[in-house]
Design a protein around this motif. Sequence first.
Motif, PDB file in Angstrom:
ATOM      1  N   ILE A 279       0.836  -1.202   0.000  1.00 38.28           N
ATOM      2  CA  ILE A 279       0.000   0.000   0.000  1.00 38.28           C
ATOM      3  C   ILE A 279       0.867   1.247   0.000  1.00 38.28           C
ATOM      4  N   ALA A 280       1.840   1.280   0.897  1.00 37.84           N
ATOM      5  CA  ALA A 280       2.770   2.396   1.048  1.00 37.84           C
ATOM      6  C   ALA A 280       3.998   1.841   1.763  1.00 37.84           C
ATOM      7  N   PRO A 281       5.106   2.570   1.803  1.00 43.36           N
ATOM      8  CA  PRO A 281       6.283   2.055   2.522  1.00 43.36           C
ATOM      9  C   PRO A 281       5.943   1.662   3.955  1.00 43.36           C
ATOM     10  N   GLY A 282       6.188   0.398   4.274  1.00 39.34           N
ATOM     11  CA  GLY A 282       5.917  -0.110   5.611  1.00 39.34           C
ATOM     12  C   GLY A 282       4.484  -0.508   5.868  1.00 39.34           C
ATOM     13  N   LEU A 283       3.600  -0.334   4.886  1.00 37.83           N
ATOM     14  CA  LEU A 283       2.173  -0.639   5.052  1.00 37.83           C
ATOM     15  C   LEU A 283       1.736  -1.610   3.965  1.00 37.83           C
ATOM     16  N   TYR A 284       1.150  -2.737   4.394  1.00 42.15           N
ATOM     17  CA  TYR A 284       0.802  -3.818   3.482  1.00 42.15           C
ATOM     18  C   TYR A 284      -0.613  -4.313   3.761  1.00 42.15           C
ATOM     19  N   CYS A 285      -1.131  -5.124   2.845  1.00 38.36           N
ATOM     20  CA  CYS A 285      -2.412  -5.793   3.096  1.00 38.36           C
ATOM     21  C   CYS A 285      -2.340  -7.217   2.551  1.00 38.36           C
ATOM     22  N   VAL A 286      -3.211  -8.061   3.083  1.00 37.61           N
ATOM     23  CA  VAL A 286      -3.154  -9.490   2.768  1.00 37.61           C
ATOM     24  C   VAL A 286      -4.566 -10.061   2.824  1.00 37.61           C
ATOM     25  N   GLY A 287      -4.781 -11.188   2.149  1.00 38.15           N
ATOM     26  CA  GLY A 287      -6.091 -11.836   2.184  1.00 38.15           C
ATOM     27  C   GLY A 287      -7.141 -11.041   1.432  1.00 38.15           C
ATOM     28  N   TRP A 288      -8.369 -11.105   1.916  1.00 39.81           N
ATOM     29  CA  TRP A 288      -9.456 -10.402   1.244  1.00 39.81           C
ATOM     30  C   TRP A 288      -9.256  -8.894   1.243  1.00 39.81           C
ATOM     31  N   ALA A 289      -8.557  -8.361   2.228  1.00 42.32           N
ATOM     32  CA  ALA A 289      -8.266  -6.927   2.258  1.00 42.32           C
ATOM     33  C   ALA A 289      -7.369  -6.530   1.094  1.00 42.32           C
ATOM     34  N   ARG A 290      -6.605  -7.500   0.572  1.00 43.06           N
ATOM     35  CA  ARG A 290      -5.738  -7.235  -0.579  1.00 43.06           C
ATOM     36  C   ARG A 290      -6.416  -7.532  -1.903  1.00 43.06           C
ATOM     37  N   ARG A 291      -7.044  -8.725  -1.998  1.00 44.84           N
ATOM     38  CA  ARG A 291      -7.506  -9.200  -3.304  1.00 44.84           C
ATOM     39  C   ARG A 291      -9.013  -9.170  -3.481  1.00 44.84           C
ATOM     40  N   GLY A 292      -9.746  -8.790  -2.439  1.00 42.50           N
ATOM     41  CA  GLY A 292     -11.192  -8.893  -2.487  1.00 42.50           C
ATOM     42  C   GLY A 292     -11.640 -10.263  -2.023  1.00 42.50           C
ATOM     43  N   PRO A 293     -12.966 -10.449  -1.844  1.00 45.87           N
ATOM     44  CA  PRO A 293     -13.482 -11.690  -1.254  1.00 45.87           C
ATOM     45  C   PRO A 293     -13.507 -12.853  -2.242  1.00 45.87           C
ATOM     46  N   THR A 294     -12.334 -13.394  -2.530  1.00 50.50           N
ATOM     47  CA  THR A 294     -12.236 -14.534  -3.442  1.00 50.50           C
ATOM     48  C   THR A 294     -11.373 -15.622  -2.803  1.00 50.50           C
ATOM     49  N   GLY A 295     -11.591 -16.840  -3.229  1.00 44.41           N
ATOM     50  CA  GLY A 295     -10.802 -17.954  -2.728  1.00 44.41           C
ATOM     51  C   GLY A 295     -11.378 -18.540  -1.457  1.00 44.41           C
ATOM     52  N   THR A 296     -10.715 -19.568  -0.978  1.00 39.90           N
ATOM     53  CA  THR A 296     -11.147 -20.282   0.221  1.00 39.90           C
ATOM     54  C   THR A 296     -10.315 -19.833   1.423  1.00 39.90           C
ATOM     55  N   ILE A 297     -10.623 -20.396   2.585  1.00 40.48           N
ATOM     56  CA  ILE A 297      -9.829 -20.099   3.783  1.00 40.48           C
ATOM     57  C   ILE A 297      -8.359 -20.440   3.527  1.00 40.48           C
ATOM     58  N   GLY A 298      -8.106 -21.593   2.911  1.00 41.00           N
ATOM     59  CA  GLY A 298      -6.739 -22.020   2.659  1.00 41.00           C
ATOM     60  C   GLY A 298      -5.978 -21.130   1.704  1.00 41.00           C
TER      61      GLY A 298
END
Length: 438
Positions: free
Chosen positions: A338-357
């Motif tokens: 997102i910015a230096p030192g700031l990241y996102c992962v999971g649905w916050a990054r890619r949207g609500p797709t995929g499974t728990i795994g």
Amino acid sequence: MRHIAIVGSGPAGYYTAEAAIKQWGDQVHIDVFDRLPVPFGLIRTGVAPDHQSIKGVSKRYEATAGTDNVRFVGNVTIGKDVTIAELQDLYDAVILATGAPNDRPLGLPGEQLANVFGSAAFVGWYNGHPMFADLDPALSHDTAVIIGNGNVALDVARILAKAQSEFHGSDIVSHALSALDGSRIRRIVILGRRGPHQIAMTPKELGELAHLTRARPQVDPADLPDAALDDALEPGLRKSVNHLRAFAAGTGGADTDDPIDIEFDFFAAPRAIIGEERVEEIEVERTRLEDGKAVGTGETYRIPAGLVVACIGYQTSRIPDVPFDDRNGRFANEDGRIAPGLYCVGWARRGPTGTIGTNRPDGFSIIEKIAEDMPEPAGKPGRAGFEALAQARAIDYVKFTDWKKIEQAEIANARDGSPREKFVAVDRMIEAAGKDIS
């Protein structure tokens, strides 16, 4: 020592914490923040209460949470109790793993009417999420309409159709169990804009409908493509379509004098929700496929209904000062950055797709990027700095040991045949943890 803050204690959060430990071993401290006093996110409040085997993945997260490297920091709201900028001052990297807890709006006339819900709210109601525990849906009409052709739509339909005895072994909360026991719903219509070959329903979830004691799943044979076309489908989808063909043939489903009909209405796009103060009907337009897209035909009809649940997807909660991608309902990012030192992962990054795994490789990928961006620790104070801030602001956060007290109280309060009775109010959770709620 590297210091990492992860915001969100669901699957994405704990898989990322696991990845950080594998990357740096004892040379990393990880604080996992959550606005609720209880961890595990959608495992606790999103996964269907009758799917206990899926919820079992929380044992893996407990193993990560129990290490000296990882600390749970519950009942802390980022953006309110502490800002993103403050976290960035304290930690070498801040990772947003907040999921996508909010319903996408339908964008239809009448969606503000009473007894029209998004699936996050409705699922949160029967799963005991504190935000939705007081939802109190009316189940007094004989017809419910579910919008969407994914597994969440099947979860909602299954929960509405189950008999009281079929919830044995589940952790559905008591207020929902009582309401469902008095439900008058006898017809559940599942609307899908496209056809059977375009569903996002998996075989296991579809197959469950055929084994409910009072449900009778139904598909109009005219909605099914030529069977020869099934051969081109990937195996999982082909199995799902086989279930639909069985439903169309009248095989599978309960043999009872008082069934609950679950009708799959394909090629059907909702156009308006109609009623005075609460939903009374839903207007639907018949569609056809053109290049795989649903196109309206102009033919409309109405379905009388007293409950509508929209299962059309989710979006991430905004956090002040974090760029947001409105179109996709997630944080604006480039491959997790997102910015230096700031990241996102999971649905916050890619949207609500995929499974728990799917969140596991995602978590490992983001830690690899942080390792590239931060080959050496920045010398920030980490958890010691947060301790000083929490003390100055009187933030009495919930630790993992506090959560275990909450969990033990929920287990002790369980009704017969249930693994736990969840607390649905934050103050009750805090009280069970032995915290001051004055």
